[in-house]
Design a protein around this motif. Structure first.
Motif, PDB file in Angstrom:
ATOM      1  N   TYR A  87     -37.165 -41.267 -26.357  1.00 20.90           N
ATOM      2  CA  TYR A  87     -36.590 -42.269 -25.460  1.00 20.90           C
ATOM      3  C   TYR A  87     -35.259 -41.826 -24.861  1.00 20.90           C
ATOM      4  CZ  TYR A  87     -40.044 -45.687 -26.849  1.00 20.90           C
ATOM      5  OH  TYR A  87     -41.218 -46.353 -27.053  1.00 20.90           O
ATOM      6  N   GLY A  88     -34.518 -40.981 -25.541  1.00 20.41           N
ATOM      7  CA  GLY A  88     -33.246 -40.518 -25.011  1.00 20.41           C
ATOM      8  C   GLY A  88     -32.070 -41.409 -25.332  1.00 20.41           C
ATOM      9  N   ASP A  89     -32.299 -42.498 -26.092  1.00 20.48           N
ATOM     10  CA  ASP A  89     -31.166 -43.350 -26.455  1.00 20.48           C
ATOM     11  C   ASP A  89     -30.302 -42.706 -27.523  1.00 20.48           C
ATOM     12  OD1 ASP A  89     -33.177 -43.448 -28.271  1.00 20.48           O
ATOM     13  OD2 ASP A  89     -33.035 -45.599 -28.677  1.00 20.48           O
ATOM     14  N   MET A  90     -30.878 -41.782 -28.300  1.00 20.85           N
ATOM     15  CA  MET A  90     -30.144 -41.038 -29.321  1.00 20.85           C
ATOM     16  C   MET A  90     -30.550 -39.576 -29.213  1.00 20.85           C
ATOM     17  SD  MET A  90     -30.624 -43.683 -32.520  1.00 20.85           S
ATOM     18  CE  MET A  90     -29.740 -42.594 -33.628  1.00 20.85           C
ATOM     19  N   TYR A  91     -29.571 -38.696 -29.198  1.00 16.20           N
ATOM     20  CA  TYR A  91     -29.868 -37.269 -29.096  1.00 16.20           C
ATOM     21  C   TYR A  91     -28.729 -36.492 -29.728  1.00 16.20           C
ATOM     22  CZ  TYR A  91     -26.816 -37.973 -25.047  1.00 16.20           C
ATOM     23  OH  TYR A  91     -25.777 -38.351 -24.226  1.00 16.20           O
ATOM     24  N   PRO A  92     -29.023 -35.305 -30.259  1.00 16.40           N
ATOM     25  CA  PRO A  92     -27.969 -34.491 -30.895  1.00 16.40           C
ATOM     26  C   PRO A  92     -27.032 -33.892 -29.846  1.00 16.40           C
ATOM     27  CG  PRO A  92     -30.052 -33.326 -30.922  1.00 16.40           C
ATOM     28  CD  PRO A  92     -30.356 -34.700 -30.416  1.00 16.40           C
ATOM     29  N   MET A  93     -25.780 -33.688 -30.249  1.00 14.56           N
ATOM     30  CA  MET A  93     -24.766 -33.160 -29.348  1.00 14.56           C
ATOM     31  C   MET A  93     -24.219 -31.811 -29.796  1.00 14.56           C
ATOM     32  SD  MET A  93     -22.560 -36.581 -28.440  1.00 14.56           S
ATOM     33  CE  MET A  93     -23.347 -38.010 -27.700  1.00 14.56           C
ATOM     34  N   THR A  94     -24.571 -31.362 -30.974  1.00 11.50           N
ATOM     35  CA  THR A  94     -24.091 -30.079 -31.460  1.00 11.50           C
ATOM     36  C   THR A  94     -25.240 -29.075 -31.496  1.00 11.50           C
ATOM     37  OG1 THR A  94     -24.512 -30.681 -33.769  1.00 11.50           O
ATOM     38  CG2 THR A  94     -22.365 -31.251 -32.857  1.00 11.50           C
ATOM     39  N   TRP A  95     -24.913 -27.793 -31.573  1.00 10.73           N
ATOM     40  CA  TRP A  95     -25.957 -26.781 -31.586  1.00 10.73           C
ATOM     41  C   TRP A  95     -26.808 -26.865 -32.848  1.00 10.73           C
ATOM     42  CZ3 TRP A  95     -26.100 -23.380 -35.592  1.00 10.73           C
ATOM     43  CH2 TRP A  95     -24.929 -23.273 -36.370  1.00 10.73           C
ATOM     44  N   SER A  96     -26.192 -27.206 -33.967  1.00 13.85           N
ATOM     45  CA  SER A  96     -26.968 -27.351 -35.203  1.00 13.85           C
ATOM     46  C   SER A  96     -27.913 -28.554 -35.120  1.00 13.85           C
ATOM     47  CB  SER A  96     -26.028 -27.501 -36.393  1.00 13.85           C
ATOM     48  OG  SER A  96     -25.133 -28.593 -36.184  1.00 13.85           O
ATOM     49  N   GLY A  97     -27.440 -29.645 -34.497  1.00 16.27           N
ATOM     50  CA  GLY A  97     -28.296 -30.811 -34.326  1.00 16.27           C
ATOM     51  C   GLY A  97     -29.461 -30.527 -33.382  1.00 16.27           C
ATOM     52  N   MET A  98     -29.216 -29.745 -32.323  1.00 18.46           N
ATOM     53  CA  MET A  98     -30.310 -29.385 -31.411  1.00 18.46           C
ATOM     54  C   MET A  98     -31.358 -28.528 -32.105  1.00 18.46           C
ATOM     55  SD  MET A  98     -28.170 -28.550 -27.941  1.00 18.46           S
ATOM     56  CE  MET A  98     -27.097 -29.788 -27.199  1.00 18.46           C
ATOM     57  N   LEU A  99     -30.921 -27.653 -33.011  1.00 19.04           N
ATOM     58  CA  LEU A  99     -31.870 -26.840 -33.767  1.00 19.04           C
ATOM     59  C   LEU A  99     -32.747 -27.717 -34.660  1.00 19.04           C
ATOM     60  CD1 LEU A  99     -32.933 -24.063 -34.619  1.00 19.04           C
ATOM     61  CD2 LEU A  99     -31.070 -23.953 -36.306  1.00 19.04           C
ATOM     62  N   VAL A 100     -32.129 -28.673 -35.312  1.00 17.32           N
ATOM     63  CA  VAL A 100     -32.900 -29.604 -36.144  1.00 17.32           C
ATOM     64  C   VAL A 100     -33.859 -30.420 -35.282  1.00 17.32           C
ATOM     65  CG1 VAL A 100     -32.723 -31.607 -37.654  1.00 17.32           C
ATOM     66  CG2 VAL A 100     -31.142 -29.702 -37.928  1.00 17.32           C
ATOM     67  N   GLY A 101     -33.432 -30.834 -34.081  1.00 18.89           N
ATOM     68  CA  GLY A 101     -34.302 -31.589 -33.182  1.00 18.89           C
ATOM     69  C   GLY A 101     -35.510 -30.785 -32.742  1.00 18.89           C
ATOM     70  N   ALA A 102     -35.319 -29.481 -32.487  1.00 20.07           N
ATOM     71  CA  ALA A 102     -36.452 -28.638 -32.106  1.00 20.07           C
ATOM     72  C   ALA A 102     -37.449 -28.507 -33.250  1.00 20.07           C
ATOM     73  CB  ALA A 102     -35.938 -27.259 -31.676  1.00 20.07           C
ATOM     74  N   LEU A 103     -36.936 -28.322 -34.468  1.00 14.99           N
ATOM     75  CA  LEU A 103     -37.831 -28.246 -35.623  1.00 14.99           C
ATOM     76  C   LEU A 103     -38.561 -29.567 -35.854  1.00 14.99           C
ATOM     77  CD1 LEU A 103     -35.563 -26.261 -38.126  1.00 14.99           C
ATOM     78  CD2 LEU A 103     -37.467 -25.396 -36.755  1.00 14.99           C
ATOM     79  N   CYS A 104     -37.876 -30.683 -35.614  1.00 13.53           N
ATOM     80  CA  CYS A 104     -38.493 -32.002 -35.793  1.00 13.53           C
ATOM     81  C   CYS A 104     -39.633 -32.210 -34.796  1.00 13.53           C
ATOM     82  CB  CYS A 104     -37.446 -33.097 -35.634  1.00 13.53           C
ATOM     83  SG  CYS A 104     -38.076 -34.767 -35.852  1.00 13.53           S
ATOM     84  N   ALA A 105     -39.442 -31.824 -33.538  1.00 14.44           N
ATOM     85  CA  ALA A 105     -40.493 -31.975 -32.536  1.00 14.44           C
ATOM     86  C   ALA A 105     -41.693 -31.086 -32.857  1.00 14.44           C
ATOM     87  CB  ALA A 105     -39.950 -31.647 -31.149  1.00 14.44           C
ATOM     88  N   LEU A 106     -41.445 -29.862 -33.294  1.00 11.84           N
ATOM     89  CA  LEU A 106     -42.531 -28.954 -33.639  1.00 11.84           C
ATOM     90  C   LEU A 106     -43.316 -29.461 -34.845  1.00 11.84           C
ATOM     91  CD1 LEU A 106     -43.957 -26.273 -33.094  1.00 11.84           C
ATOM     92  CD2 LEU A 106     -42.273 -25.153 -34.581  1.00 11.84           C
ATOM     93  N   ALA A 107     -42.611 -29.953 -35.844  1.00 17.35           N
ATOM     94  CA  ALA A 107     -43.286 -30.481 -37.027  1.00 17.35           C
ATOM     95  C   ALA A 107     -44.092 -31.734 -36.685  1.00 17.35           C
ATOM     96  CB  ALA A 107     -42.261 -30.794 -38.126  1.00 17.35           C
ATOM     97  N   GLY A 108     -43.591 -32.540 -35.755  1.00 10.50           N
ATOM     98  CA  GLY A 108     -44.332 -33.736 -35.358  1.00 10.50           C
ATOM     99  C   GLY A 108     -45.646 -33.401 -34.672  1.00 10.50           C
ATOM    100  N   VAL A 109     -45.628 -32.381 -33.808  1.00 11.34           N
ATOM    101  CA  VAL A 109     -46.858 -31.978 -33.125  1.00 11.34           C
ATOM    102  C   VAL A 109     -47.900 -31.495 -34.131  1.00 11.34           C
ATOM    103  CG1 VAL A 109     -47.844 -30.305 -31.521  1.00 11.34           C
ATOM    104  CG2 VAL A 109     -45.695 -31.442 -30.963  1.00 11.34           C
ATOM    105  N   LEU A 110     -47.480 -30.687 -35.098  1.00 12.01           N
ATOM    106  CA  LEU A 110     -48.417 -30.183 -36.101  1.00 12.01           C
ATOM    107  C   LEU A 110     -48.908 -31.297 -37.018  1.00 12.01           C
ATOM    108  CD1 LEU A 110     -46.629 -26.838 -37.052  1.00 12.01           C
ATOM    109  CD2 LEU A 110     -48.545 -27.185 -35.486  1.00 12.01           C
ATOM    110  N   THR A 111     -48.035 -32.231 -37.350  1.00 18.70           N
ATOM    111  CA  THR A 111     -48.420 -33.323 -38.245  1.00 18.70           C
ATOM    112  C   THR A 111     -49.471 -34.217 -37.616  1.00 18.70           C
ATOM    113  OG1 THR A 111     -46.224 -33.302 -39.268  1.00 18.70           O
ATOM    114  CG2 THR A 111     -47.550 -35.300 -39.535  1.00 18.70           C
TER     115      THR A 111
END
Length: 487
Positions: free
Chosen positions: A384-408
Motif C-alpha cells: 500500500y505504501g503507507d509504511m516503508y523502510p527508509m534505511t538501506w538495512s530496512g530496504m534489504l529486509v523489505g526485499a527479502l520479505c517480498a521474495l519470501a512472500g512470493v515463494l510462500t
C-alpha cells in the motif's frame, strides 16, 4: 531340476494376456484368490484349460499385471491410466486389501472416493424424468394402489425450485430467483447512497413535571420506493422458501443446510422491522434501531447464487477440501510476518539519530506490532505504501520479505488449483450424465468368480440376508427366471 521347475510353474490367462509365475510366488499371500491356484485341486475349482495348461480369468489384464507384481515384490502400486473405482473392484476380486497400496500411490487411489464424497450435493434431485417403457404385467404380483397426488407432485415441485436443470419451467423459476436476488442486492447498495436518504427533523416537546423542554432528534429515512422494492423481493423469497420447505424430501437435512439458514436469516429482519414500525414504545424503537443495524445480513443473499451456478458450489467444495493447504498457507504467513516485522524494527534502528530514542522522526516502525501490517502487505505483494523502510538495512529486509512472500504463496496454491479443476470436471460430468441408464440382466457366475461351483455360498444362499428378503416363490416367476438364465 528343469522338470521340477516346469512343474512348479503356473500359467494364468487374464483377459487374453498370458502370465507365467511360480506356485511359491502365489503362496506369498495366503487367503487370496491367486493363492488358491497353488493348492491341490485348483483345476476343479477354477476355469482350467487342460489342453493349454492354463487358468483363465475374464478380468482386466492391465490391472492384473500390477496385482501379480505385488506377489513378486511385496509392493502394490496403482496404475496411473486406470480409473480408481476399477482398480478398487479388481482388488476386491483378487482378495487384496486396499490398505496394502503403497504410500506413493495412495492419494491417487483415494482421490476418486474423496471427490465422490465431497460432490454428493451435485446429485440432481429426483425429478419427473422421462416415462419408463411399459413392462408386461407379471402374474402372482400384487398390483399396488395408485399413488396419491402428494407422491406424484412432491418430487416435481421440489425439482422445480431446487434443480434448475430438471425442466424448462425450473429454468424460468431459477431466472426469476436470480432476478430478485440481483434486485435485492442493488436495493441494499442504493439505500446507503445519500441521494436516496432524507434527513427528517423529529423535534419533540417533552414535559417533565412542571417544566417543558424541546428534545431535538434527527433521523435519516430511506426513500419509500426502495422499501417497496425490497418488500416485493422478500415476498418472492418467502414464497420460494415456503415451497422448498414444504416439498423437500427430508426436513431435517433441509434445516441443517447452511444455505437454507441464510435464506431464513435474510428474510426474518424485514418482517420484524415492519411489525415494530407502528409501535411507539422506547423498547420497540430500540429493537427497530438494532434491526436497521443488522440489515447487512441481506447481503448474505448473494450466497443463494450457489444454488444456480455450479462453479460457485465447486468453489465452496474446493475451499472445504483444501483446508489443510489453507492452514499451511496461514502458518507460513504468520511465521513470515513475525520474523520480518521483528527484523524491520531492528533494521530501521541502524543508523538512527542518537537523540531520537523512540525513532519516531526517521521511521514508521516505532514497535514490532506496527510492523505486522507492513509485513502482511509486503508478503502478499500488495504494497500500500503507507509504511516503508527508509534505511538501506530496512530496504534489504523489505526485499527479502517480498521474495519470501512470493515463494510462500506459490507453494500451496497449485494444490488448491488442482482441487478446483478436479471438482469442476466431476461436477460438470454429473450435470451432463444421463439420468436414465439402460438396464441389463447380470450374467450368471463365471468360472473363477465368487460363488461359482459352491451351491451353498453366494448372495442368494439359503442363509444369506438377500435370500431372507426374497418374496415367497411364485411358479410362473420361477419359470421366467429359468428362461432368462437359458437365454
Amino acid at each position: 531340476m528343469g522338470w521340477q521347475a516346469e512343474r512348479d510353474k503356473v500359467v494364468i490367462n487374464v483377459g487374453g494376456v498370458r502370465h507365467e509365475t511360480y506356485r511359491s510366488t502365489l503362496q506369498t499371500l495366503p487367503g487370496t484368490r491367486l493363492a488358491g491356484l497353488a493348492e491341490p485341486g485348483a483345476a476343479a475349482r477354477f476355469d482350467y484349460d487342460a489342453g493349454a495348461g492354463e487358468f483363465f480369468f475374464d478380468r482386466h489384464p492391465a490391472v492384473f499385471a500390477y496385482v501379480l507384481n505385488y506377489y513378486r515384490t511385496g509392493k502394490l502400486h496403482c496404475p496411473a491410466d486406470v480409473c480408481g473405482p476399477l482398480f478398487e473392484e479388481e482388488l476386491a476380486f483378487w482378495g487384496i486389501d486396499e490398505t496394502d497400496v503403497e504410500a506413493c500411490c495412495w492419494m491417487n487411489y483415494r482421490q476418486h472416493r474423496d471427490a465422490e464424497e465431497a460432490l454428493d450435493s451435485f446429485e440432481s434431485p429426483e425429478g419427473p424424468g422421462p416415462p419408463e417403457p411399459a413392462e408386461p404385467k407379471r402374474l402372482c404380483l400384487e398390483e399396488g394402489r395408485p399413488a396419491s397426488w402428494w407422491r406424484r407432485w412432491r418430487p416435481r415441485l421440489w425439482a422445480l425450485f431446487e434443480d434448475p436443470y430438471s425442466s424448462r419451467m425450473a429454468r424460468y423459476v431459477a431466472f426469476a430467483s436470480l432476478f430478485f436476488i440481483l434486485i435485492s442486492i442493488t436495493t441494499f447498495c442504493l439505500e446507503t447512497h445519500e441521494a436516496f436518504n432524507r434527513v427528517i427533523n423529529k423535534t419533540e416537546t417533552v414535559t417533565t413535571g412542571n417544566e417543558t423542554g424541546t428534545q431535538v432528534a434527527v433521523e435519516v429515512e430511506t426513500e419509500p420506493f426502495l422499501t417497496y422494492v425490497e418488500g416485493l423481493c422478500v415476498v418472492w423469497f418467502t414464497f420460494e422458501f415456503l415451497m422448498r420447505v414444504s416439498f423437500c424430501p427430508d426436513k431435517r437435512d433441509f434445516i441443517k443446510s447452511s444455505l437454507n439458514i441464510i435464506d431464513f436469516v435474510a428474510i426474518l429482519p424485514f418482517y420484524l422491522e415492519v411489525g415494530l414500525r407502528g409501535l411507539s414504545s422506547k423498547a420497540a424503537k430500540d429493537v427497530l434501531g438494532f434491526l436497521r443495524v443488522v440489515r447487512f445480513v441481506r447481503i448474505l443473499r448473494i450466497f443463494k447464487l450457489t444454488r444456480h451456478f455450479v462453479g460457485l458450489r465447486v468453489l465452496g467444495h474446493t475451499l472445504r477440501a483444501s483446508t489443510n493447504e489453507f492452514l499451511l498457507l496461514v502458518i507460513f504467513l504468520a511465521l513470515g510476518v513475525l520474523i520480518f516485522a521483528t527484523m524491520i524494527y531492528y533494521a530501521e534502528r541502524i543508523g538512527a539519530d542518537p537523540d531520537d530514542v523512540t525513532g519516531s522522526r526517521h521511521t514508521y516502525f516505532k514497535n514490532i506490532p506496527i510492523g505486522f501490517w507492513w509485513a502482511v502487505v509486503t508478503m502478499t505483494t500488495l504494497g500500500y505504501g503507507d509504511m516503508y523502510p527508509m534505511t538501506w538495512s530496512g530496504m534489504l529486509v523489505g526485499a527479502l520479505c517480498a521474495l519470501a512472500g512470493v515463494l510462500t504463496i506459490a507453494m500451496p496454491v497449485p494444490v488448491i488449483v488442482n482441487n478446483f479443476g478436479m471438482y469442476y470436471s466431476l461436477a460438470m460430468a454429473k450435470q451432463k450424465l444421463p439420468k436414465k441408464k439402460n438396464k441389463h440382466i447380470p450374467r450368471p457366475p463365471q468360472p473363477g468368480s465368487p460363488g461359482y461351483g459352491s451351491p451353498g455360498s453366494g448372495p442368494n444362499a439359503p442363509g444369506s440376508p438377500r435370500a431372507a428378503r426374497r418374496p415367497p416363490a411364485c411358479p410362473l416367476a420361477q419359470e421366467e427366471v429359468v428362461e432368462i438364465n437359458r437365454a
